[in-house]
Structures are given as structure tokens and as C-alpha cells.
Design a protein around this motif. Structure first.
Motif, PDB file in Angstrom:
ATOM      1  N   GLU A   1       1.828   8.968  -6.394  1.00 42.63           N
ATOM      2  CA  GLU A   1       2.118  10.371  -6.096  1.00 42.63           C
ATOM      3  C   GLU A   1       3.225  10.899  -7.005  1.00 42.63           C
ATOM      4  O   GLU A   1       3.187  12.049  -7.440  1.00 42.63           O
TER       5      GLU A   1
ATOM      6  N   ALA B   1       0.986   4.003  -3.083  1.00 46.46           N
ATOM      7  CA  ALA B   1       0.698   5.419  -2.841  1.00 46.46           C
ATOM      8  C   ALA B   1       1.857   6.304  -3.298  1.00 46.46           C
ATOM      9  O   ALA B   1       1.648   7.336  -3.958  1.00 46.46           O
TER      10      ALA B   1
ATOM     11  N   GLU C   1       0.837  -1.211   0.000  1.00 48.93           N
ATOM     12  CA  GLU C   1       0.000   0.000   0.000  1.00 48.93           C
ATOM     13  C   GLU C   1       0.864   1.251   0.000  1.00 48.93           C
ATOM     14  O   GLU C   1       0.580   2.211  -0.718  1.00 48.93           O
ATOM     15  N   ARG C   2       1.922   1.251   0.809  1.00 46.44           N
ATOM     16  CA  ARG C   2       2.832   2.404   0.849  1.00 46.44           C
ATOM     17  C   ARG C   2       3.493   2.613  -0.513  1.00 46.44           C
ATOM     18  O   ARG C   2       3.607   3.733  -0.994  1.00 46.44           O
TER      19      ARG C   2
END
Length: 115
Positions: free
Chosen positions: A87, A83, A79-80
Motif C-alpha cells: 500500500e 499489505a 500478511e499484514r
């Protein structure tokens, strides 16, 4: 309160549908993301080879409840990674993770006589 474990997670993936701008940025910044940048951190570190610009890896330290296990640590790291890559505007596919639980890892010490 449940016991916390510390995990080292390597998230691997493949670059996908990179824009010309993203590709140029990755190639220009490749020196900052080579072998010497491979560290496990909470924020994660990105590493890849610029030629061919195909695969990448991200290394994370994840602290999580031991009862949730390695599977949860891997999911949190993915998930990190997702993201951060979104970004930055980088296209990717096929994220998969390899997890090591540092709290259950066996360390083999050599006796002083064998050093």
C-alpha cells in the motif's frame, strides 16, 4: 470457543527494487522509524536505518486461536506487513518472522532479597 493467545511478532525483510520516490520518502521519514518507534501494536510499527537503506523490521501484536499456534501468528503478521508495504509502494523481499507467545512465556521474578 477456543482459547486465544497473544503473540508478539517481529517481521524482518529487505528493501528491494525501491523507486527513487520511495527511497527518498524512506530517507526523509527515517527519524520517525528509528529505535524509539519500536513498539508492538496491532497495526504494526515499521523501523529501519536510513544508511544503508537495506533492512527493515515491523512489530505486531497478533491475537489468535492457541490451537493455531505460533506459525499462524507469524503468517498473519507477514500478511499484514506485506499489505502495508504494498500500500505504501515499497518494494521488499525475504519476509521472515520471529514469534513469542506471551501466554506461555515464563517470567523469572527475582526474590525481594536479591533486588
Amino acid at each position: 470457543m477456543s482459547e486465544q493467545h497473544t503473540y508478539r511478532v517481529i517481521v524482518r525483510g529487505t528493501w528491494d527494487a525501491l523507486t527513487d520516490e520511495a527511497r527518498a520518502r524512506l530517507v526523509a521519514e527515517a527519524a520517525d522509524h528509528g529505535l524509539t518507534s519500536m513498539r508492538f501494536t496491532e497495526e504494526g510499527t515499521l523501523s529501519y536505518e536510513p544508511s544503508p537503506l537495506k533492512h527493515f523490521s515491523m512489530r505486531y501484536v497478533v491475537v489468535s486461536d492457541a490451537v493455531d499456534g505460533e506459525e499462524m501468528a507469524g503468517a498473519l503478521a507477514e500478511e499484514r506487513a506485506e499489505a502495508e508495504l504494498r500500500e505504501l509502494g515499497y518494494g521488499f523481499t525475504g519476509l521472515r518472522s520471529t514469534v513469542t507467545d506471551l501466554d506461555t512465556m515464563k517470567i523469572n521474578f527475582k526474590p525481594a532479597s536479591r533486588r
